[in-house]
Design an enzyme around this catalytic site. Structure first.
Site, mmCIF file in Angstrom:
data_model
loop_
_atom_site.group_PDB
_atom_site.id
_atom_site.type_symbol
_atom_site.label_atom_id
_atom_site.label_comp_id
_atom_site.label_asym_id
_atom_site.label_seq_id
_atom_site.Cartn_x
_atom_site.Cartn_y
_atom_site.Cartn_z
ATOM 1 N N GLU A 1 -30.931 89.897 -38.437
ATOM 2 C CA GLU A 1 -31.937 88.924 -38.522
ATOM 3 C C GLU A 1 -33.362 89.861 -37.708
ATOM 4 O O GLU A 1 -33.124 90.527 -37.002
ATOM 5 C CB GLU A 1 -31.826 87.710 -37.493
ATOM 6 N N TYR A 2 -34.535 89.808 -38.378
ATOM 7 C CA TYR A 2 -35.691 90.304 -37.847
ATOM 8 C C TYR A 2 -36.268 89.465 -36.816
ATOM 9 O O TYR A 2 -36.588 88.190 -36.641
ATOM 10 C CB TYR A 2 -36.562 90.471 -38.779
ATOM 11 N N VAL A 3 -36.163 90.088 -35.382
ATOM 12 C CA VAL A 3 -36.494 89.062 -34.237
ATOM 13 C C VAL A 3 -38.008 89.870 -33.978
ATOM 14 O O VAL A 3 -38.303 91.022 -33.460
ATOM 15 C CB VAL A 3 -35.706 89.552 -33.189
ATOM 16 N N ASP B 1 -21.108 96.198 -25.298
ATOM 17 C CA ASP B 1 -22.279 96.953 -25.032
ATOM 18 C C ASP B 1 -23.650 96.059 -24.835
ATOM 19 O O ASP B 1 -24.740 96.300 -25.171
ATOM 20 C CB ASP B 1 -22.705 97.966 -26.100
ATOM 21 N N PRO C 1 -29.903 95.245 -21.253
ATOM 22 C CA PRO C 1 -31.235 94.591 -21.749
ATOM 23 C C PRO C 1 -31.786 95.117 -23.081
ATOM 24 O O PRO C 1 -32.390 94.431 -23.631
ATOM 25 C CB PRO C 1 -31.979 95.020 -20.485
ATOM 26 N N ASN D 1 -30.295 95.559 -25.770
ATOM 27 C CA ASN D 1 -29.703 95.022 -26.612
ATOM 28 C C ASN D 1 -29.635 93.301 -26.779
ATOM 29 O O ASN D 1 -29.169 92.631 -27.333
ATOM 30 C CB ASN D 1 -28.255 95.104 -26.737
ATOM 31 N N ASP E 1 -27.441 94.380 -31.961
ATOM 32 C CA ASP E 1 -26.680 95.465 -31.781
ATOM 33 C C ASP E 1 -25.125 95.233 -31.721
ATOM 34 O O ASP E 1 -24.786 95.654 -30.476
ATOM 35 C CB ASP E 1 -27.150 96.591 -30.930
#
Length: 266
Positions: A10-12, A55, A58, A60, A73
């Site tokens: 998804e594009y955030v 993982d 912050p 990610n 990620d």
């Protein structure tokens, strides 16, 4: 794609939590709880699909323009293909000790030791992120990779309120539990963590003050009242105190935190 598998993300439209912390240094308890709730719900959804992130940090965690937090990620994630499920439905990933993956500052102790890990390892990493959000500092920091790992294993967690006194004690205790050295001492499920976080900003009930029994002390002369003000006045009954009565007043002065007055008592 010519038959090659690929991942669609998804594009955030927003920024990473790491970018926000670089600008703000630390966040308010209210903002921190909002982010923790979103991330915990996201990690719970991943776990329901048999995935642990491995993982969480912050960089990610993405924040949309309206403030919603999203976990991104999953490049180091472990899936059902390399894991087994416990009776509780927790994804237990078997770690290859020769291949330690992740980010040192956010790595759970059991992962450092090459032990089996489950979602509570991600919960630990989220706890490190929470500590940084509240204080602007990482709880375990050292000059090199090995030094950071050693600090995780020691588990001497600094006090959040020493860095940031405004953090409610209830929220501080939640983060401390997330960062327990032993996975069994952390929250068992994300649902438990979420249920703990939701009321974490509410004022804790203040215990009712315990009424102490008032014991009438021996009387003191008016001259003592003049020297000790309201303290001695409570004992004034019209005569000079005896040695035993002076000792009583000395103890009273000490107990009340009025030590500078004690030297005036003969």
């Amino acid at each position: 794609t010519h038959g090659c598998p690929y991942v669609v993300l998804e594009y955030v439209d927003g920024q990473s939590l790491q970018d926000l912390l670089a600008k703000e240094k630390s966040l308010s308890p209210e903002r921190t709880v909002d982010i923790l709730l979103d991330v915990a719900k996201g990690l719970r959804a991943a776990l329901e699909e048999g995935i642990i992130h491995r993982d969480v940090k912050p960089s990610n965690i993405m924040l949309t323009r309206d403030g919603q937090a999203k976990v991104t990620d999953f490049g180091l994630a472990a899936s059902l293909a390399s894991s087994t499920f416990s009776r509780e439905g927790s994804c237990i990933h078997k770690v290859d000790k020769s291949h330690l993956v992740g980010t040192a500052h956010f790595m759970a102790p059991e992962r450092i030791l090459g032990k089996e890990c489950d979602h509570r390892s991600d919960m630990y990493s989220l706890g490190i992120s929470a500590f940084e959000m509240l204080t602007g500092k990482k709880p375990y920091d050292a000059w090199n990779f090995e030094g950071v790992l050693a600090l995780h294993l020691r588990g001497d967690l600094p006090s959040i309120t020493e860095f940031q006194p405004i953090v409610p004690s209830r929220l501080s205790k939640i983060v401390e539990q997330m960062l327990s050295l032993e996975p069994a001492e952390r929250y068992e499920t994300y649902t438990e963590l979420i249920e703990a976080l939701e009321p974490s900003l509410e004022e804790e009930d203040t215990p009712a003050p315990v009424e102490k029994e008032v014991v009438e002390q021996a009387p003191f002369a008016p001259s003592w009242a003049a020297r000790f003000g309201s303290v001695a006045a409570t004992f004034t009954r019209g005569r000079e105190p005896s040695s035993e009565e002076k000792e009583t007043l000395q103890l009273y002065v000490k107990e009340m935190g009025l030590q500078p007055l004690a030297k005036l008592i003969g």
